[in-house]
Design a protein around this motif. Sequence first.
Motif, PDB file in Angstrom:
ATOM      1  N   ALA A 124      -0.556  -2.841   1.458  1.00  0.00           N
ATOM      2  CA  ALA A 124      -1.011  -3.226   2.803  1.00  0.00           C
ATOM      3  C   ALA A 124      -2.122  -4.267   2.718  1.00  0.00           C
ATOM      4  N   TRP A 125      -3.032  -4.094   1.773  1.00  0.00           N
ATOM      5  CA  TRP A 125      -4.120  -5.065   1.600  1.00  0.00           C
ATOM      6  C   TRP A 125      -3.561  -6.440   1.254  1.00  0.00           C
ATOM      7  N   PHE A 126      -2.606  -6.478   0.324  1.00  0.00           N
ATOM      8  CA  PHE A 126      -2.055  -7.769  -0.083  1.00  0.00           C
ATOM      9  C   PHE A 126      -1.246  -8.402   1.047  1.00  0.00           C
ATOM     10  N   ALA A 127      -0.490  -7.593   1.786  1.00  0.00           N
ATOM     11  CA  ALA A 127       0.294  -8.130   2.901  1.00  0.00           C
ATOM     12  C   ALA A 127      -0.621  -8.719   3.971  1.00  0.00           C
ATOM     13  N   ALA A 128      -1.744  -8.043   4.256  1.00  0.00           N
ATOM     14  CA  ALA A 128      -2.699  -8.569   5.234  1.00  0.00           C
ATOM     15  C   ALA A 128      -3.319  -9.876   4.736  1.00  0.00           C
ATOM     16  N   ARG A 129      -3.585  -9.946   3.436  1.00  0.00           N
ATOM     17  CA  ARG A 129      -4.140 -11.165   2.853  1.00  0.00           C
ATOM     18  C   ARG A 129      -3.151 -12.326   2.958  1.00  0.00           C
ATOM     19  N   GLU A 130      -1.902 -12.057   2.619  1.00  0.00           N
ATOM     20  CA  GLU A 130      -0.863 -13.085   2.737  1.00  0.00           C
ATOM     21  C   GLU A 130      -0.696 -13.542   4.183  1.00  0.00           C
ATOM     22  N   LEU A 131      -0.727 -12.588   5.105  1.00  0.00           N
ATOM     23  CA  LEU A 131      -0.567 -12.914   6.524  1.00  0.00           C
ATOM     24  C   LEU A 131      -1.691 -13.816   7.006  1.00  0.00           C
ATOM     25  N   LEU A 186      -2.487 -21.651   7.279  1.00  0.00           N
ATOM     26  CA  LEU A 186      -1.642 -22.781   6.900  1.00  0.00           C
ATOM     27  C   LEU A 186      -0.576 -23.103   7.942  1.00  0.00           C
ATOM     28  N   GLY A 187      -0.392 -22.197   8.907  1.00  0.00           N
ATOM     29  CA  GLY A 187       0.625 -22.430   9.934  1.00  0.00           C
ATOM     30  C   GLY A 187       2.035 -22.147   9.468  1.00  0.00           C
ATOM     31  N   PHE A 188       2.202 -21.084   8.678  1.00  0.00           N
ATOM     32  CA  PHE A 188       3.519 -20.716   8.173  1.00  0.00           C
ATOM     33  C   PHE A 188       3.938 -19.357   8.716  1.00  0.00           C
ATOM     34  N   PRO A 189       5.258 -19.046   8.652  1.00  0.00           N
ATOM     35  CA  PRO A 189       5.740 -17.742   9.118  1.00  0.00           C
ATOM     36  C   PRO A 189       5.132 -16.611   8.302  1.00  0.00           C
ATOM     37  N   PRO A 190       4.962 -15.430   8.905  1.00  0.00           N
ATOM     38  CA  PRO A 190       5.397 -15.060  10.255  1.00  0.00           C
ATOM     39  C   PRO A 190       4.385 -15.369  11.352  1.00  0.00           C
ATOM     40  N   GLU A 203       6.727 -29.168  15.921  1.00  0.00           N
ATOM     41  CA  GLU A 203       6.204 -30.059  14.888  1.00  0.00           C
ATOM     42  C   GLU A 203       7.216 -30.192  13.766  1.00  0.00           C
ATOM     43  N   PRO A 204       7.707 -31.424  13.504  1.00  0.00           N
ATOM     44  CA  PRO A 204       8.681 -31.595  12.426  1.00  0.00           C
ATOM     45  C   PRO A 204       7.995 -31.653  11.063  1.00  0.00           C
ATOM     46  N   ILE A 205       8.634 -31.061  10.052  1.00  0.00           N
ATOM     47  CA  ILE A 205       8.185 -31.138   8.665  1.00  0.00           C
ATOM     48  C   ILE A 205       9.372 -31.639   7.858  1.00  0.00           C
ATOM     49  N   GLY A 206       9.254 -32.811   7.296  1.00  0.00           N
ATOM     50  CA  GLY A 206      10.358 -33.412   6.561  1.00  0.00           C
ATOM     51  C   GLY A 206      10.878 -34.633   7.285  1.00  0.00           C
ATOM     52  N   ARG A 260       8.357 -26.447  13.505  1.00  0.00           N
ATOM     53  CA  ARG A 260       7.364 -25.379  13.602  1.00  0.00           C
ATOM     54  C   ARG A 260       6.790 -25.335  15.015  1.00  0.00           C
ATOM     55  N   VAL A 261       6.744 -24.110  15.593  1.00  0.00           N
ATOM     56  CA  VAL A 261       6.152 -23.911  16.918  1.00  0.00           C
ATOM     57  C   VAL A 261       5.277 -22.658  16.869  1.00  0.00           C
ATOM     58  N   ARG A 262       4.498 -22.456  17.916  1.00  0.00           N
ATOM     59  CA  ARG A 262       3.716 -21.230  18.019  1.00  0.00           C
ATOM     60  C   ARG A 262       4.662 -20.037  18.133  1.00  0.00           C
TER      61      ARG A 262
END
Length: 629
Positions: free
Chosen positions: A529-536, A542-546, A574-577, A591-593
């Motif tokens: 849970a700690w690592f998942a919260a850190r990744e989130l 960075l503006g990445f999923p989820p 926002e287009p990437i690529g 990418r969108v909110r």
Amino acid sequence: MDQPLPQLDRLFDYRIPEDLRDAVTPGCRVKVRFGRRKIGGYVIAVKRASDFEGKLLWLSELVSPEPVLTDEVARLTRAVADRYAGTLADVLRLAVPERRKRVEDEEPGEALPVAAPTDTHWNRYIAGEAFLRALRDGKAPKTVWSALPGEDWPRRLAEAAATTAAGGRGAVLVVPDQADLDRLDAALTNVLGPDRHVTLSAQLGPTRRYRAFLRAARGTVRIVAGTRAVAFAPVEDLGLVAIWDDGDASHVERRAPYPHAREVLLTRAGLADSACLVAGHARTPQAQLLVDTKWAVSVTGSREAIRSAAPRIVPVGDESDMARDPSGGTARLPTVAWETAKAALDRDRPVLVQVPRRGYVPAVSCQRCRTRAVCPHCSGPLRLTGLRRAPVCGWCGKTSHDHRCRECGSAKVRARVIGAERTAEEMAGAFGGVEVVESTGENRLDQAPGGRVVVVATPGVEPPAPDGYGAVLLLDTWALLTRADLTASEEALRRWMNAMALARPDGTAVVVADGGLPVVQALLRWDPAWFAARELNERAELGFPPAMKMAALSGPNGTPEKLAADLPPELGAEPIGPIPIDEHTERLLLRVRRRDGAALAGALARANAARANAKAEPVRIQIDPREIG
């Protein structure tokens, strides 16, 4: 209708002939005339009148009066199609198996009662008993469960399903693959008794699968377990949906619109107001988001329970560890790992060795200049298939007998990655007289032999040992951690935890990695849970999923950009690529909110339908793509 064209993704009205009015019911299969052809479809509703102002065609044929598409599943398939910018026809193909008339003619069996389990082990978890109590009371708890090492997770899922069924409601349980399904099937039989559940998977074959599907659709059984497609199973009075190891790539459908079983179940839990259980040894950022947004409650073991269940975990990989090692840090199997394995074998306990890649030496490079060795015919990667054998191309399969490095001309090669076959040879040499067996995707072991044996396995196919492993060794961890992928660390932790969960509580696990890395720290503390919260949190920055919603558009060069240009500007996509896939194809990310995810999917579906109507080049759309890079 069985018509996947995006411009025709809507319901159509037909008149029912007088002689079929009593037989045609919602959910049955029919054939209708569409243009010059007859195509199959499902009856969604039967009404007295239509609001269509044109001339209605007659329904052509009643294929089967069996109602195979329930109202609840019909609403679910529509919601999933909308969420993934797909068509209803594509999702229905995933939800309803191919018909077998002979099976429909069989007499339906009798629904057998299910008793609630009297003895469970959910009390080892904080909020675990409260979760079962809520199921018993007919409530709809939403839960993210981090299982303890050594947990008999199939039995815990069976206990949750039995508790739900004893209250008169149904349950759908999803697992990644057939091996997991076999374990869950055995646990359900043990907890429920025989003939009180069914399993659904492709390995059953069309006839057996359809028979199990009909038992659920007719209400003969209330509990259905299976792989990803079972998320759509027609269970009566649904009370619980559950998924095990939601980070496994097997949960993502390979066919359009590429839904993830976890997202299908979350959608279904909302529509049916059922309980939801997202479970695994590790935890994904997507699951952690459910906890952070208060949609779900976290169920974890207490620190005392973790200490009593987890093996002793030893990291070996930083500079000081390597300097102290008698080998000088050059050995692939550090001395600590060798000693740990030998101690377990001396006590007649099996040892598990996890390596990232199958094969012998799946990638080689020049021994002199370290340039990657490639095939002179197609430039594919060269690999070794055995000791003293010439390199073989992984693409065209040709043997390079006279291989020379393109950069320096050297004929000698060295291993870049060592596979399971070569590792098994090394283990046999390191532990003379000990049996060494392999478990890979091509040759998977259902269960490891007991006693004095070394099991070399690739991630995801580690067989459980009868009484657990005395030692678990995680080798070549850099191969997982250095992948050019957003989920590299998350995936590494999931694979490591799944392997270490097979160890005995008094066993030892050695991870050949730097103990200061956050992912290794999460492993040492058994704190997913700690690592998942850190990744989130990192992905939010960075503006990445989820934290954000993304869509991947793939198609001929320039086509994804044209489709993106047709989207409403207020979406703020926002287009990437774009990123080239090959000479003629490219991939564009949008990418969108997060709150605009539904609007993005709807806009993409409409834009793709307009392109299809204009007979323009098709574009492949993937919402929430697993791979970002």
